[in-house]
Write a protein that holds these residues in place. Structure first.
Motif, PDB file in Angstrom:
ATOM      1  N   PRO A  85       0.812  -1.211   0.000  1.00  0.00           N
ATOM      2  CA  PRO A  85       0.000   0.000   0.000  1.00  0.00           C
ATOM      3  C   PRO A  85       0.848   1.265   0.000  1.00  0.00           C
ATOM      4  CG  PRO A  85       0.065  -0.936   2.174  1.00  0.00           C
ATOM      5  CD  PRO A  85       0.826  -1.881   1.280  1.00  0.00           C
ATOM      6  N   SER A  86       0.192   2.375  -0.225  1.00  0.00           N
ATOM      7  CA  SER A  86       0.847   3.671  -0.187  1.00  0.00           C
ATOM      8  C   SER A  86       1.352   3.936   1.223  1.00  0.00           C
ATOM      9  CB  SER A  86      -0.150   4.755  -0.596  1.00  0.00           C
ATOM     10  OG  SER A  86       0.383   6.029  -0.328  1.00  0.00           O
ATOM     11  N   THR A  87       2.466   4.626   1.315  1.00  0.00           N
ATOM     12  CA  THR A  87       3.034   4.911   2.634  1.00  0.00           C
ATOM     13  C   THR A  87       2.735   6.334   3.095  1.00  0.00           C
ATOM     14  OG1 THR A  87       5.128   5.492   1.594  1.00  0.00           O
ATOM     15  CG2 THR A  87       4.882   3.233   2.401  1.00  0.00           C
ATOM     16  N   THR A  88       1.893   7.053   2.365  1.00  0.00           N
ATOM     17  CA  THR A  88       1.609   8.442   2.747  1.00  0.00           C
ATOM     18  C   THR A  88       0.659   8.547   3.932  1.00  0.00           C
ATOM     19  OG1 THR A  88      -0.122   8.535   1.075  1.00  0.00           O
ATOM     20  CG2 THR A  88       2.055   9.365   0.450  1.00  0.00           C
ATOM     21  N   THR A  89      -0.197   7.565   4.149  1.00  0.00           N
ATOM     22  CA  THR A  89      -1.151   7.605   5.270  1.00  0.00           C
ATOM     23  C   THR A  89      -0.942   6.410   6.189  1.00  0.00           C
ATOM     24  OG1 THR A  89      -2.793   6.485   3.909  1.00  0.00           O
ATOM     25  CG2 THR A  89      -2.914   8.891   4.003  1.00  0.00           C
ATOM     26  N   ASN A 137      -2.105   0.795   6.584  1.00  0.00           N
ATOM     27  CA  ASN A 137      -2.766   1.852   5.843  1.00  0.00           C
ATOM     28  C   ASN A 137      -4.238   1.483   5.757  1.00  0.00           C
ATOM     29  OD1 ASN A 137      -3.809   3.613   3.928  1.00  0.00           O
ATOM     30  ND2 ASN A 137      -1.887   3.688   2.795  1.00  0.00           N
ATOM     31  N   ARG A 138      -5.076   2.188   6.495  1.00  0.00           N
ATOM     32  CA  ARG A 138      -6.503   1.872   6.523  1.00  0.00           C
ATOM     33  C   ARG A 138      -7.170   2.152   5.179  1.00  0.00           C
ATOM     34  NH1 ARG A 138      -7.958   0.308  11.573  1.00  0.00           N
ATOM     35  NH2 ARG A 138      -6.725   1.113  13.290  1.00  0.00           N
ATOM     36  N   ASP A 139      -6.583   3.017   4.357  1.00  0.00           N
ATOM     37  CA  ASP A 139      -7.138   3.277   3.021  1.00  0.00           C
ATOM     38  C   ASP A 139      -7.095   2.027   2.148  1.00  0.00           C
ATOM     39  OD1 ASP A 139      -7.522   5.874   3.797  1.00  0.00           O
ATOM     40  OD2 ASP A 139      -5.732   6.646   2.796  1.00  0.00           O
ATOM     41  N   TRP A 140      -6.236   1.082   2.509  1.00  0.00           N
ATOM     42  CA  TRP A 140      -6.101  -0.152   1.731  1.00  0.00           C
ATOM     43  C   TRP A 140      -6.831  -1.300   2.417  1.00  0.00           C
ATOM     44  CZ3 TRP A 140      -3.063  -1.839  -2.587  1.00  0.00           C
ATOM     45  CH2 TRP A 140      -2.640  -0.779  -3.391  1.00  0.00           C
TER      46      TRP A 140
END
Length: 182
Positions: A85-89, A137-140
């Protein structure tokens, strides 16, 4: 492939995602304009087969993370494990995992958690204290209840941070810690 041989080991996939992730939209826009120019305005480009090949290759690589994410969620490619996942959030969470009895259990729990959707990294697992530190990352679609259900399927229990494990309870009742008297 290069990370397997240690060439990119210090950076790794997540390192590239950290650096290039915020620039992804801009890189896609520049790439799209480049190919539009090549297709519609560049009259010197004479080999359409190469242009078709490079356009398809670039489009495939450009949208591969999203495609893998969709395929992974659909359950068609469960053997792939979780997609990075993205590491921004990223959010760091700490749990207690009960029923780990040895280093092999520690390794098994680590592999289970690493393959779970939304997990960026497993920072540490300690079978003696039951401590699990994980970046998610909760967005994922990271879901603690689903992770608990997956761990329960293998005989482990996911508890809130600071919970007392059965091992800790036994050690406090018997006075035996790591095979030595206290």
């Amino acid at each position: 492939l290069s990370s397997e041989f240690g060439v990119m080991q210090p950076i790794g996939c997540a390192g590239f995602n950290t650096i290039l992730g915020p620039l992804r939209l801009y890189l896609r826009i520049v790439t799209t304009f480049y190919f539009c120019y090549k297709w519609f305005y560049d009259k010197t480009c004479c080999c359409k087969r190469k242009l078709v090949f490079y356009t398809l290759l670039c489009a495939t690589l450009m949208f591969m993370p999203e495609a893998l994410r969709v395929l992974n969620r659909s359950g068609r490619f469960t053997r792939l494990g979780a997609i990075v996942p993205s590491t921004t959030t990223v959010e760091r969470l700490v749990f207690t995992v009960d029923n780990m009895g040895c280093e092999a259990c520690e390794t098994h729990v680590k592999h289970i958690v690493e393959s779970f959707d939304g997990v960026v990294s497993v920072e540490s697992v300690d079978f003696e204290t039951g401590l699990l530190r994980v970046s998610v990352n909760r967005d994922w679609q990271f879901d603690e209840k689903q992770l608990d259900a997956k761990l329960e399927a293998y005989g482990y229990d996911l508890l809130p941070e600071g919970s007392t494990t059965k091992r800790m309870l036994w050690e406090s009742e018997t006075g035996i810690f790591d095979g030595k008297d206290l």
